[in-house]
Write an enzyme that holds these catalytic residues in place. Structure first.
Site, PDB file in Angstrom:
ATOM      1  N   GLU A   1       2.830  -8.832   7.367  1.00  0.00           N
ATOM      2  CA  GLU A   1       1.507  -9.204   6.870  1.00  0.00           C
ATOM      3  C   GLU A   1       1.775 -10.419   5.720  1.00  0.00           C
ATOM      4  O   GLU A   1       1.183 -10.433   4.835  1.00  0.00           O
ATOM      5  CB  GLU A   1       0.738  -8.315   6.450  1.00  0.00           C
ATOM      6  CG  GLU A   1       0.401  -7.357   7.464  1.00  0.00           C
ATOM      7  CD  GLU A   1      -0.806  -6.266   6.972  1.00  0.00           C
ATOM      8  OE1 GLU A   1      -1.031  -6.202   5.721  1.00  0.00           O
ATOM      9  OE2 GLU A   1      -1.246  -5.555   7.967  1.00  0.00           O
TER      10      GLU A   1
ATOM     11  N   GLU B   1       0.512  -1.443  13.983  1.00  0.00           N
ATOM     12  CA  GLU B   1      -0.311  -0.606  13.233  1.00  0.00           C
ATOM     13  C   GLU B   1      -1.669  -0.627  13.830  1.00  0.00           C
ATOM     14  O   GLU B   1      -2.160  -1.550  14.045  1.00  0.00           O
ATOM     15  CB  GLU B   1      -0.465  -1.062  11.756  1.00  0.00           C
ATOM     16  CG  GLU B   1       0.891  -0.790  10.773  1.00  0.00           C
ATOM     17  CD  GLU B   1       0.773  -1.325   9.604  1.00  0.00           C
ATOM     18  OE1 GLU B   1      -0.374  -1.632   8.997  1.00  0.00           O
ATOM     19  OE2 GLU B   1       1.712  -1.749   8.949  1.00  0.00           O
TER      20      GLU B   1
ATOM     21  N   ASP C   1       0.871  -1.211  -0.035  1.00  0.00           N
ATOM     22  CA  ASP C   1      -0.045  -0.033  -0.030  1.00  0.00           C
ATOM     23  C   ASP C   1       0.935   1.263   0.079  1.00  0.00           C
ATOM     24  O   ASP C   1       0.835   2.103   0.873  1.00  0.00           O
ATOM     25  CB  ASP C   1      -0.872  -0.082   1.311  1.00  0.00           C
ATOM     26  CG  ASP C   1      -2.064   0.992   1.446  1.00  0.00           C
ATOM     27  OD1 ASP C   1      -2.280   1.378   0.254  1.00  0.00           O
ATOM     28  OD2 ASP C   1      -2.171   1.455   2.244  1.00  0.00           O
TER      29      ASP C   1
ATOM     30  N   TYR D   1      -6.927  -3.259  12.796  1.00  0.00           N
ATOM     31  CA  TYR D   1      -7.831  -2.098  12.083  1.00  0.00           C
ATOM     32  C   TYR D   1      -9.332  -2.485  12.593  1.00  0.00           C
ATOM     33  O   TYR D   1     -10.178  -2.065  11.826  1.00  0.00           O
ATOM     34  CB  TYR D   1      -7.776  -1.966  10.814  1.00  0.00           C
ATOM     35  CG  TYR D   1      -6.315  -1.451  10.304  1.00  0.00           C
ATOM     36  CD1 TYR D   1      -5.995  -0.046  10.150  1.00  0.00           C
ATOM     37  CD2 TYR D   1      -5.073  -2.276   9.947  1.00  0.00           C
ATOM     38  CE1 TYR D   1      -4.694   0.456   9.903  1.00  0.00           C
ATOM     39  CE2 TYR D   1      -3.948  -1.961   9.726  1.00  0.00           C
ATOM     40  CZ  TYR D   1      -3.650  -0.621   9.696  1.00  0.00           C
ATOM     41  OH  TYR D   1      -2.608  -0.082   9.302  1.00  0.00           O
TER      42      TYR D   1
HETATM   43  C1  GCB Z   1      -1.526  -2.497   6.682  1.00  0.00           C
HETATM   44  C2  GCB Z   1      -0.300  -2.536   5.892  1.00  0.00           C
HETATM   45  C3  GCB Z   1       0.273  -0.928   5.469  1.00  0.00           C
HETATM   46  C4  GCB Z   1      -1.161   0.011   4.970  1.00  0.00           C
HETATM   47  C5  GCB Z   1      -2.196  -0.157   6.135  1.00  0.00           C
HETATM   48  C6  GCB Z   1      -3.456   0.425   5.532  1.00  0.00           C
HETATM   49  O1  GCB Z   1      -1.813  -3.297   7.435  1.00  0.00           O
HETATM   50  O2  GCB Z   1       0.603  -2.988   6.679  1.00  0.00           O
HETATM   51  O3  GCB Z   1       1.156  -0.969   4.649  1.00  0.00           O
HETATM   52  O4  GCB Z   1      -0.897   1.128   4.395  1.00  0.00           O
HETATM   53  O5  GCB Z   1      -2.622  -1.534   6.333  1.00  0.00           O
HETATM   54  O6  GCB Z   1      -3.541   1.629   5.705  1.00  0.00           O
HETATM   55  O7  GCB Z   1      -4.301  -0.159   4.908  1.00  0.00           O
END
Ligand code: GCB
Length: 582
Positions: A406, A495, A168, A459
């Site tokens: 990941e 994250e 990403d 997330y």
């Molecule tokens: C993740 C990735 C990261 C993305 C992020 C997102 O899990 O490791 O590279 O930018 O999510 O914002 O979706």
């Protein structure tokens, strides 16, 4: 690999600035027409270091998949003619073929690590033509991982390629870091490895110097920050003992200078005396628990893309201090050496990551067992770990190696793959803990127990249970406990984040608003505070950044706590307050 330094023996010439540049019209055109054989035609000016993608307003260059060519003259001074000369690229993304005066002298694969080549046999005093072919193409044998396909000839010119990548961030390419030409004596200091330990008030510096060519013995002196001698030794390997050592501490760095003379050569390496260990619940620096506060970041900015920008880096460190951070992760690739040196000087802790990202492409199909990630990926993964270790092993700021981000760790083949990379890294370095960053759930993960810490990307209330802030606390606390019980390792939130358009305000909070990002983080942080085995938090992401165009990405990824031009969103103030206390 030693960083090129300048002193009374070694000289450095910077080859940064404007180079000539040309994109191929069809794949392989430059090789077929031997563009390296004569001065480049139809070129445009291109700055180095910089990504080429956003320099012009030509969409076909921004989206180009294939090779581009760089060229410039290199002047060799008369008094260099009998010296050993090394041409060194800080990074070229992702593949480079280097020619001097029309002769191929080097090739390198991997866009985020340095490579070098001796050039004395290929140059003459005066002007020489340096040509570099650069490709941004990625396939299953590359890190990061991409899938290269032939474009449909019905709609695209014959031979054109299309690149699909799941990572990403925008696939910026070009000569991203400084190009240097440096000299050494014929017999030269090739490599230095330093490991430090602490014994009571004494600091122990275990050093090993590799000298290439015939020389007398090495003379080693260790100087403190005032240039005063604190220890000395003779010989290419040994231990220095530093009474009442000043330790390299978190956000209170202390650097000694390890000064090495071998024959005619002279090299000085800044070192910090510190240790890093883990327990079942904590990360310890110098035997003291530390809670990691900081971010996953990106090398990313307007116009120059991923090109080294020291002003931007210096500013980012100021913002990290403003927000009371003490660390960052080089998500998702090794950052510049210049960035690491700043972390050494300023006492920031770095989780150093290789570009093993984008391998979740095939989800939910198996990856390892279908031959998509296989022996060729593994071989390059190991090479990249070796190159990263060789570049960064002496940085006190590097406290953890992150081996991947990941990957599909539920696959039957994942365990064998991860055993290989973990064993490889442990054989190189027995002084730093290893981390795997995962988005997997512990019930499915098969590799967590191999590592010293678990890095979790989560997330909730964003990709899952969107806009259901109440789900965050119960889900996270439950999941974290299960991970901890299963692995017996400290857990780090590597994250968590929510896309937020700066200036978009909504009451009650709705997604993409600054208010939502604030509430999102409050809920997540409440859960983190209630798990005593959590050893750190890195909200995703430090700043907004460019990504491939996609329907989930409006002008890039907006999960930054700062905008792409480094202004704070409301949630930045939440962390500034929180981290001043934590
Ligand atoms: C993740 C990735 C990261 C993305 C992020 C997102 O899990 O490791 O590279 O930018 O999510 O914002 O979706």
């Amino acid at each position: 690999m030693l960083f090129p330094i300048e002193n009374e023996i070694r000289q450095v010439k910077y080859l940064n600035g404007i180079w000539r540049f040309r994109k191929e019209g069809r794949l392989g055109q430059g090789f077929d027409e031997k563009w390296y054989d004569r001065p480049l035609q139809d070129w445009i000016d291109m700055p180095v270091p910089a990504s080429y993608n956003d320099i012009t307003v030509d969409k076909s260059l921004r989206d180009h998949v294939g090779w581009v060519w760089y060229e410039r003259e290199v002047a060799i001074p008369r008094d260099w003619q009998n010296k050993r000369m090394v041409l060194r690229f800080g990074s070229v993304t992702h593949h480079a073929v280097v020619y001097m005066n029309g002769k191929e002298i080097a090739r390198h694969k991997g866009g985020f690590l340095p490579f070098e080549v001796e050039v004395a046999p290929y140059v003459t005093v005066g002007s020489n033509r340096l040509t570099v072919a650069v490709s941004n193409m990625l396939d299953e044998s590359c890190l990061p991982y991409g899938v290269l396909k032939d474009a449909d000839p019905a709609y695209f010119p014959a031979g054109e390629k299309q690149l699909r990548y799941e990572f990403d961030f925008f696939n910026f390419a070009g000569i991203h870091r400084p190009v240097r030409l440096y000299t050494t004596p014929d017999a030269y200091i090739k490599d230095i490895t330093v490991k430090t330990d602490i014994c009571g008030a004494e600091g122990i510096v275990d050093y090993r110097v590799v000298v290439e060519g015939e020389t007398e013995d090495c003379e080693i002196t260790l100087l403190d920050a005032d240039g005063e001698l604190v220890a000395k030794a003779k010989g290419a390997a040994g231990k220095l003992r530093v009474p009442n050592a000043k330790l390299w501490e978190v956000r209170a760095a202390y650097l000694y200078q390890l000064d090495i003379r071998a024959g005619e050569d002279h090299y000085t390496l800044p070192i910090g005396i510190r240790t890093v260990t883990t327990t079942a619940t904590q990360l310890l620096v110098n035997g003291k628990p530390v809670y990691l506060k900081g971010f996953g970041k990106h090398e990313d900015f307007f116009v120059k893309g991923k090109g080294l920008d020291e002003a931007l880096n210096a500013h980012d460190y100021e913002l990290l201090k403003w927000i009371n951070a003490n660390s960052f992760r080089t998500s998702h690739y090794p950052y510049s050496e210049e960035m690491m040196q700043m972390a050494d000087r300023q006492g920031f802790l770095v989780i150093d990551e290789v570009p093993a990202v984008g391998m979740n492409y095939w989800k939910p199909e198996p990856v390892f067992t279908e031959g998509k990630v296989d022996a060729k990926t593994l071989a390059h993964h190991k090479d990249t770990l070796t190159e990263l270790y060789e570049r960064d092993k002496n940085h006190p700021c590097v406290i953890i190696w992150s081996l991947s981000n990941e990957m599909q760790t539920q696959d039957p083949g994942a365990l064998a793959y991860h055993e290989e990379i973990v064993n490889h890294m442990r054989a190189l370095d027995d002084t730093r803990p290893l981390m795997n960053v995962t988005d997997n759930v512990s019930e499915r993960d098969t590799v967590g127990q191999l590592y010293d810490l678990v890095g979790l990307n989560r997330y909730y209330s964003w990709y899952f249970d969107r806009s259901n802030l109440a789900s965050i606390y119960p889900r996270l606390t439950r999941e974290f406990r299960i991970w901890h019980e299963k692995t017996g390792k400290p857990i780090m939130m590597t994250e968590y984040g929510a896309d937020t358009i700066a200036g978009n305000h909504k009451l009650p909070e709705t997604i993409f608003s600054e208010e939502y990002q604030v509430e999102y983080y409050k809920e997540n942080n409440r859960a983190l505070d209630d798990c005593e085995f959590v050893c750190g938090e890195h909200p995703w992401c430090f700043a907004d950044f460019a990504t491939a165009e996609g329907l989930k990405r409006f002008d890039g990824n907006k999960k930054g706590l700062f905008t792409r031009d480094r202004q704070p969103k409301s949630a930045a103030f939440i962390f500034r307050e929180r981290w001043s206390k934590k």
